[in-house]
Design an enzyme around this catalytic site. Sequence first.
Site, mmCIF file in Angstrom:
data_model
loop_
_atom_site.group_PDB
_atom_site.id
_atom_site.type_symbol
_atom_site.label_atom_id
_atom_site.label_comp_id
_atom_site.label_asym_id
_atom_site.label_seq_id
_atom_site.Cartn_x
_atom_site.Cartn_y
_atom_site.Cartn_z
ATOM 1 N N HIS A 146 0.664 -1.104 -0.061
ATOM 2 C CA HIS A 146 0.122 0.117 0.046
ATOM 3 C C HIS A 146 1.022 1.336 0.021
ATOM 4 O O HIS A 146 0.411 2.312 0.065
ATOM 5 C CB HIS A 146 -0.929 -0.079 1.110
ATOM 6 C CG HIS A 146 -1.897 -1.123 1.209
ATOM 7 N ND1 HIS A 146 -2.495 -1.713 2.192
ATOM 8 C CD2 HIS A 146 -2.493 -1.891 0.231
ATOM 9 C CE1 HIS A 146 -3.345 -2.827 1.908
ATOM 10 N NE2 HIS A 146 -3.195 -2.895 0.832
ATOM 11 N N CYS A 172 10.582 8.062 -8.760
ATOM 12 C CA CYS A 172 10.633 8.806 -9.831
ATOM 13 C C CYS A 172 10.120 7.881 -10.842
ATOM 14 O O CYS A 172 10.659 6.684 -11.185
ATOM 15 C CB CYS A 172 12.257 8.921 -10.365
ATOM 16 S SG CYS A 172 12.387 9.747 -12.078
ATOM 17 N N GLY A 217 -0.509 -9.793 13.063
ATOM 18 C CA GLY A 217 -1.013 -8.328 13.240
ATOM 19 C C GLY A 217 -1.747 -7.888 12.116
ATOM 20 O O GLY A 217 -2.091 -6.674 11.924
#
Length: 453
Positions: free
Chosen positions: A124, A132, A199
Amino acid sequence: MSLGYAEKLSYIEDVGNVGMTEHFDPSHVLLEKSKHLVVFTGAGISTSCGIPDFRGPKGIWTLQREGKALPEASLPFHRAVPSLTHMALVELEKAGILKFVISQNVDGLHLRSGIPREKLSELHGNSFMETCPSCGAEYFRDFEVETIGLKETSRRCSDEKCGTRLKDTVLDWEDALPPKEMDPAEKHCKQADIVLCLGTSLQITPACNLPLKALRGGGKVVIVNLQKTPKDKNAALVIHGFSDKVIAGVMEHLNMQIPPFIRIDLFQIIVVHAMSNDKKFVNWTLQVASVHAQKAALPFIKSVEVSFLDTEGFKPAILEEQPFRLKRRTAYNKAFEMVLNLNFGDGCGCSSLEVDVPIDFTSSTDCFNFDKDVIFQKLRDKAINESKCGQNAVIERKTILTPRSDITTYAVVTNVVHYSKPVPNSLTNGDHKKRKDSLTGTGSSRKRSKVSK
């Protein structure tokens, strides 16, 4: 559910509120025998850093749904310190056990902890990364990039042959997962004999389906998360507990140490000078600046106190606003020495740093460029031995002719964190004890709460 040694393995629930020594934890058996371990992480591994998760009991979305106030930032996002879990993964990678990390987080803590970029997919994006679009160069910043959604930022590629305007890397809701991150993640999941999910609620597609690709090749999925996930039924082992506590137990069983976290930040001292028309005086400007871009702020420096060892004709100054600049005019043949006291901001493990800056406009500046990796390692070793921060070194000195500028780049240790076992019965996700010489933690960022899917 069989793992081939079912007599040793069991389905464990609710270990989050007890010490791992009270239960036999089979996860270390899996990791020890693994030939291609892949770790898949979510927001839960960063909650002990002070960064809230989303679907947990105190997560952002949970609190929003219950109409409760969101947690306030205790420290700036850019000063977040990696958790015990982050640093344990670094040690597992160095030992050759961990082959690849897939992260859904945008907090940049995997890179900051020391996981090599080539062994990391950030699905993400990264709030501290610019890229660039032309040459593909990546820039890991010490400040949070101001945009999201793969938009152009205010900076350009530093390659003289390129110069293309950079873009942020954090996805917005409608953005597809980038192939650059997705392809290696999928490849390693297919090769994995173990995918360890830490997690993560495993609810956001298509990322949540990546661990299951290991099953087709005979690999297994292990899930460590406080709450149940939709993929629990596909896992060989599920532990409903705190990531830090489980990983601390694993490292203890493997007889492996969790390395300390050493943060090194960079800054530049720039002296720009020009002769007066009568050649008797020099008009000069001192600037304490970022190495990341000409107009970038220095997020870890709060103020700069300037004093002079030779006080005759020189007035001290306090620079409290960025950019930190001081303009003066002195006689051309007047050599002197400045003393800069850099006051660090919240989240740094030491309060200040004193730097001596000798000035002699009649002589040329010695230019050099030391091996940065060697300097960094020496600083780390010294910080660990002394168990404190503040160690610093010059890594580069150069001169630019137009306008005449002498630029010195410094490296300074701003955090030293030693990790021990998590505190039993902790109310937070795997709190870990830290020595008094370090500070850690951060609060939520609105940008992250929107995009950390």
